[in-house]
Design a protein around this motif. Structure first.
Motif, PDB file in Angstrom:
ATOM      1  N   VAL A   1      96.818  -3.292 -20.884  1.00 35.71           N
ATOM      2  CA  VAL A   1      96.724  -3.953 -22.178  1.00 35.71           C
ATOM      3  C   VAL A   1      95.360  -4.626 -22.310  1.00 35.71           C
ATOM      4  O   VAL A   1      94.869  -5.252 -21.368  1.00 35.71           O
ATOM      5  N   ASN A   2      94.734  -4.455 -23.474  1.00 33.08           N
ATOM      6  CA  ASN A   2      93.445  -5.088 -23.780  1.00 33.08           C
ATOM      7  C   ASN A   2      93.669  -6.230 -24.769  1.00 33.08           C
ATOM      8  O   ASN A   2      94.279  -6.018 -25.826  1.00 33.08           O
ATOM      9  N   ILE A   3      93.165  -7.402 -24.444  1.00 34.22           N
ATOM     10  CA  ILE A   3      93.377  -8.591 -25.258  1.00 34.22           C
ATOM     11  C   ILE A   3      92.028  -9.220 -25.587  1.00 34.22           C
ATOM     12  O   ILE A   3      91.215  -9.469 -24.696  1.00 34.22           O
ATOM     13  N   LEU A   4      91.809  -9.495 -26.847  1.00 26.84           N
ATOM     14  CA  LEU A   4      90.586 -10.154 -27.297  1.00 26.84           C
ATOM     15  C   LEU A   4      90.821 -11.655 -27.351  1.00 26.84           C
ATOM     16  O   LEU A   4      91.729 -12.136 -28.034  1.00 26.84           O
ATOM     17  N   LEU A   5      90.002 -12.396 -26.620  1.00 31.06           N
ATOM     18  CA  LEU A   5      90.084 -13.857 -26.593  1.00 31.06           C
ATOM     19  C   LEU A   5      88.870 -14.430 -27.308  1.00 31.06           C
ATOM     20  O   LEU A   5      87.734 -14.140 -26.956  1.00 31.06           O
ATOM     21  N   LEU A   6      89.118 -15.249 -28.319  1.00 38.62           N
ATOM     22  CA  LEU A   6      88.060 -15.873 -29.098  1.00 38.62           C
ATOM     23  C   LEU A   6      88.126 -17.389 -28.930  1.00 38.62           C
ATOM     24  O   LEU A   6      89.183 -17.996 -29.160  1.00 38.62           O
ATOM     25  N   GLY A   7      87.018 -17.987 -28.541  1.00 44.60           N
ATOM     26  CA  GLY A   7      86.892 -19.435 -28.519  1.00 44.60           C
ATOM     27  C   GLY A   7      86.150 -19.861 -29.765  1.00 44.60           C
ATOM     28  O   GLY A   7      85.044 -19.388 -30.041  1.00 44.60           O
ATOM     29  N   ILE A   8      86.757 -20.749 -30.548  1.00 47.86           N
ATOM     30  CA  ILE A   8      86.220 -21.110 -31.852  1.00 47.86           C
ATOM     31  C   ILE A   8      85.731 -22.549 -31.846  1.00 47.86           C
ATOM     32  O   ILE A   8      86.456 -23.463 -31.427  1.00 47.86           O
TER      33      ILE A   8
ATOM     34  N   ALA B   1      81.883 -33.858 -37.861  1.00 46.41           N
ATOM     35  CA  ALA B   1      82.877 -33.834 -36.787  1.00 46.41           C
ATOM     36  C   ALA B   1      83.449 -32.442 -36.575  1.00 46.41           C
ATOM     37  O   ALA B   1      83.499 -31.621 -37.491  1.00 46.41           O
ATOM     38  N   LEU B   2      83.915 -32.191 -35.357  1.00 50.16           N
ATOM     39  CA  LEU B   2      84.664 -30.983 -35.063  1.00 50.16           C
ATOM     40  C   LEU B   2      86.027 -31.072 -35.737  1.00 50.16           C
ATOM     41  O   LEU B   2      86.603 -32.152 -35.861  1.00 50.16           O
ATOM     42  N   VAL B   3      86.538 -29.943 -36.179  1.00 46.49           N
ATOM     43  CA  VAL B   3      87.839 -29.932 -36.830  1.00 46.49           C
ATOM     44  C   VAL B   3      88.754 -28.939 -36.122  1.00 46.49           C
ATOM     45  O   VAL B   3      88.299 -27.996 -35.473  1.00 46.49           O
ATOM     46  N   ASN B   4      90.050 -29.190 -36.253  1.00 49.06           N
ATOM     47  CA  ASN B   4      91.048 -28.345 -35.620  1.00 49.06           C
ATOM     48  C   ASN B   4      91.291 -27.133 -36.510  1.00 49.06           C
ATOM     49  O   ASN B   4      92.145 -27.138 -37.383  1.00 49.06           O
ATOM     50  N   SER B   5      90.515 -26.084 -36.305  1.00 42.97           N
ATOM     51  CA  SER B   5      90.583 -24.913 -37.177  1.00 42.97           C
ATOM     52  C   SER B   5      90.268 -23.671 -36.370  1.00 42.97           C
ATOM     53  O   SER B   5      89.593 -23.727 -35.343  1.00 42.97           O
ATOM     54  N   PHE B   6      90.779 -22.531 -36.844  1.00 43.84           N
ATOM     55  CA  PHE B   6      90.476 -21.252 -36.218  1.00 43.84           C
ATOM     56  C   PHE B   6      89.495 -20.443 -37.056  1.00 43.84           C
ATOM     57  O   PHE B   6      89.202 -19.304 -36.734  1.00 43.84           O
ATOM     58  N   GLU B   7      89.018 -21.019 -38.140  1.00 43.24           N
ATOM     59  CA  GLU B   7      88.035 -20.351 -38.969  1.00 43.24           C
ATOM     60  C   GLU B   7      86.633 -20.620 -38.416  1.00 43.24           C
ATOM     61  O   GLU B   7      86.455 -21.362 -37.477  1.00 43.24           O
ATOM     62  N   GLY B   8      85.637 -19.983 -39.028  1.00 47.63           N
ATOM     63  CA  GLY B   8      84.270 -20.209 -38.609  1.00 47.63           C
ATOM     64  C   GLY B   8      83.804 -19.233 -37.553  1.00 47.63           C
ATOM     65  O   GLY B   8      84.488 -18.264 -37.189  1.00 47.63           O
ATOM     66  N   LEU B   9      82.605 -19.469 -37.022  1.00 47.25           N
ATOM     67  CA  LEU B   9      81.999 -18.590 -36.022  1.00 47.25           C
ATOM     68  C   LEU B   9      82.752 -18.674 -34.701  1.00 47.25           C
ATOM     69  O   LEU B   9      83.245 -19.732 -34.316  1.00 47.25           O
ATOM     70  N   SER B  10      82.807 -17.547 -34.000  1.00 48.20           N
ATOM     71  CA  SER B  10      83.354 -17.574 -32.638  1.00 48.20           C
ATOM     72  C   SER B  10      82.239 -17.982 -31.686  1.00 48.20           C
ATOM     73  O   SER B  10      81.139 -17.436 -31.730  1.00 48.20           O
ATOM     74  N   ASP B  11      82.534 -18.959 -30.859  1.00 42.59           N
ATOM     75  CA  ASP B  11      81.550 -19.473 -29.913  1.00 42.59           C
ATOM     76  C   ASP B  11      81.598 -18.704 -28.598  1.00 42.59           C
ATOM     77  O   ASP B  11      80.620 -18.638 -27.870  1.00 42.59           O
ATOM     78  N   THR B  12      82.754 -18.139 -28.298  1.00 41.23           N
ATOM     79  CA  THR B  12      82.960 -17.360 -27.076  1.00 41.23           C
ATOM     80  C   THR B  12      83.812 -16.147 -27.427  1.00 41.23           C
ATOM     81  O   THR B  12      84.755 -16.242 -28.207  1.00 41.23           O
ATOM     82  N   MET B  13      83.473 -15.002 -26.837  1.00 40.76           N
ATOM     83  CA  MET B  13      84.231 -13.772 -27.084  1.00 40.76           C
ATOM     84  C   MET B  13      84.415 -13.039 -25.760  1.00 40.76           C
ATOM     85  O   MET B  13      83.439 -12.670 -25.100  1.00 40.76           O
ATOM     86  N   LEU B  14      85.678 -12.846 -25.369  1.00 38.61           N
ATOM     87  CA  LEU B  14      86.004 -12.152 -24.131  1.00 38.61           C
ATOM     88  C   LEU B  14      87.001 -11.043 -24.438  1.00 38.61           C
ATOM     89  O   LEU B  14      87.937 -11.232 -25.216  1.00 38.61           O
ATOM     90  N   LEU B  15      86.794  -9.891 -23.821  1.00 37.59           N
ATOM     91  CA  LEU B  15      87.788  -8.829 -23.859  1.00 37.59           C
ATOM     92  C   LEU B  15      88.382  -8.705 -22.457  1.00 37.59           C
ATOM     93  O   LEU B  15      87.654  -8.510 -21.483  1.00 37.59           O
ATOM     94  N   LEU B  16      89.704  -8.856 -22.367  1.00 39.47           N
ATOM     95  CA  LEU B  16      90.382  -8.827 -21.081  1.00 39.47           C
ATOM     96  C   LEU B  16      91.286  -7.616 -20.991  1.00 39.47           C
ATOM     97  O   LEU B  16      91.982  -7.285 -21.956  1.00 39.47           O
ATOM     98  N   ARG B  17      91.272  -6.977 -19.851  1.00 40.50           N
ATOM     99  CA  ARG B  17      92.172  -5.833 -19.608  1.00 40.50           C
ATOM    100  C   ARG B  17      93.046  -6.136 -18.399  1.00 40.50           C
ATOM    101  O   ARG B  17      92.538  -6.358 -17.293  1.00 40.50           O
ATOM    102  N   PHE B  18      94.346  -6.155 -18.616  1.00 38.43           N
ATOM    103  CA  PHE B  18      95.314  -6.306 -17.538  1.00 38.43           C
ATOM    104  C   PHE B  18      95.855  -4.908 -17.239  1.00 38.43           C
ATOM    105  O   PHE B  18      96.508  -4.298 -18.096  1.00 38.43           O
TER     106      PHE B  18
END
Length: 446
Positions: A75-82, A102-119
């Motif tokens: 399985v391939n999973i995309l992990l986004l840190g926002i 201030a930082l806000v609790n949101s999932f919108e906006g630019l992704s700061d980190t992008m990882l693709l994981l394969r288990f």
């Protein structure tokens, strides 16, 4: 069943995705609090077209009342840190803390980190690909930085953009976590011990970003961990940050397996449950936890998207320019793009780029190794910047995933461990981080 019981397991899946940081006992504890459900734990709605980008109809886990769920296929999973500030959102009233955005609790906006994981249960491995946020690629028909994808189209467009970048690699699920969730997580587990490679100091009031860390081994709390993970203000920019993220994930994985961290599970679940958005079901999360708990750390492979820095003469902005020929090989080998490429082939030693990083503080030993490699046919050997701390066991780092060449060098050295990660010299194919075990083995011959 109360709604909060469905929300509790979100971090269980994230802990696995951030480096396998859990144990099988955590699964049992979580199952005491919840029943297995197949409803995705999403905080954002996907249209039918967006949902179709993910292979959500193809089961990845199976289980019953008599046994815990387990992975049934790779399985391939995309992990986004926002990371989002109030000014990033068009329909959000600006919030200021101490006069700054201030930082806000949101999932919108630019992704700061992008990882693709394969288990991959077929070979008992976990592969983690870091995609630099400045990667120049096609997003929704326009050439831009890949971190724009989440802001323009959320997890679906991010997954589509990554899939296209990797030549068609399928993406089964996604997970998004915002920066506040990461900070709360680290505090919840009691901090993480990390060897900070150098002094880090930076201030940007517009981003509400204040970094001030000293070099050396230390325990970082949530705020300090964010400083470590977000620092990108040196010669290597975002690529150096990717390397530090991989170091951090290794440290987090090692610490999170201890009983003290496991005892904190209720607090971990409660403090970050609102900071995760995923289309993984509870059953799938538990299957990933069980798989991650049983994966040997040597089988966790950390890679970085092959590429190079753009030239100041080429573009107005700074980009990471993908190397598509190397990406094709990596996608085949590690992410199941096809069945035609199963293992890496050793590169001709005369072409292999080798960097030596000294962790022995013995200049004679380092030069002797470089000479021996050259005499053996490794014609492209460079002595890179020394490590800041002594190293007991030599690491042969397959910087670009070339395991076969790394193992050949390990055999030549007679010592050390092979690691698939991108924490070595950026200009190398293989980085030898020379440890004191090599001195013990070869000291008399120097």
């Amino acid at each position: 069943m109360p709604k909060k019981q469905f929300r509790l397991p979100r971090w269980v899946g994230i802990s696995v995705l951030l480096g396998g940081v859990t144990s099988f006992s955590m699964v049992a504890g979580a199952l005491l609090a919840i029943s297995l459900e197949t409803t995705p734990l999403q905080q954002s709605d996907l249209s039918a077209e967006e949902a179709a980008i993910f292979t959500s109809d193809d089961p990845i886990a199976t289980g019953s009342n008599l046994r815990l769920p387990r992975l049934t296929r790779p399985v391939n999973i995309l992990l986004l840190g926002i990371k989002v500030t109030s000014s990033d959102l068009n329909d959000y009233d600006a919030i200021y803390e101490d006069g700054y955005d201030a930082l806000v609790n949101s999932f919108e906006g630019l992704s700061d980190t992008m990882l693709l994981l394969r288990f991959d249960p077929s070979n008992e491995s976990v592969s983690v690909l870091s995609v630099p946020r400045d990667t120049r690629t096609n997003v929704n028909g326009a050439v831009t930085k890949i971190n724009e994808a989440n802001r323009q189209g959320g997890p679906a467009l991010s997954a589509q953009s990554v899939s296209e970048l990797l030549g068609g690699v399928s993406i089964d699920r996604y997970v998004r976590i915002n920066v506040q969730g990461v900070e709360k997580l680290i505090d919840a587990i009691g901090g993480v011990e990390v060897n900070v490679p150098k002094d880090m100091k930076y201030q940007d009031d517009s981003q509400h970003l204040y970094i001030n860390l000293k070099a050396g081994k230390q325990r970082l709390d949530g705020d300090q961990a964010l400083q470590f993970l977000r620092f990108r203000y040196d010669d290597n920019g975002d690529i150096g940050r990717v390397q530090r993220q991989q170091l951090f994930m290794r440290s987090l994985a090692q610490q999170a397996l201890n009983p003290t961290t496991i005892a904190r599970l209720p607090k971990i679940l409660s403090v970050i449950q609102s900071n995760v958005d995923t289309n993984l079901s509870v059953e799938e999360l538990v299957a990933l936890v069980g798989y991650g708990a049983q994966t040997d750390r040597a089988n966790v492979q950390m890679l970085m998207l092959p590429g190079s820095f753009s030239s100041y003469d080429d573009y107005d902005l700074s980009y990471w320019i993908p190397n598509y020929s190397e990406i094709d090989v990596l996608a085949d080998q590690y992410f199941g793009l096809s069945n035609t490429y199963s293992i890496s082939e050793q590169i001709d030693p005369s072409y292999l780029r080798i960097a030596i990083q000294d962790g022995t503080y013995d200049d004679v030993a380092v030069q002797s190794l470089a000479d021996n490699l050259y005499d053996t046919g490794y014609m492209n050997v460079a002595i890179a910047r020394s490590l800041r701390s002594p190293l007991s066991t030599t690491k042969i780092v397959a910087q670009r995933g070339d395991v076969a060449s790394a193992r050949a060098i390990q055999q030549f050295l007679g010592v050390g461990e092979v690691w698939v990660e991108s924490t070595g010299d950026l200009n190398s194919d293989i980085t030898i981080q020379l440890g004191e075990d090599w001195l013990s083995e070869h000291g008399e011959a120097l």
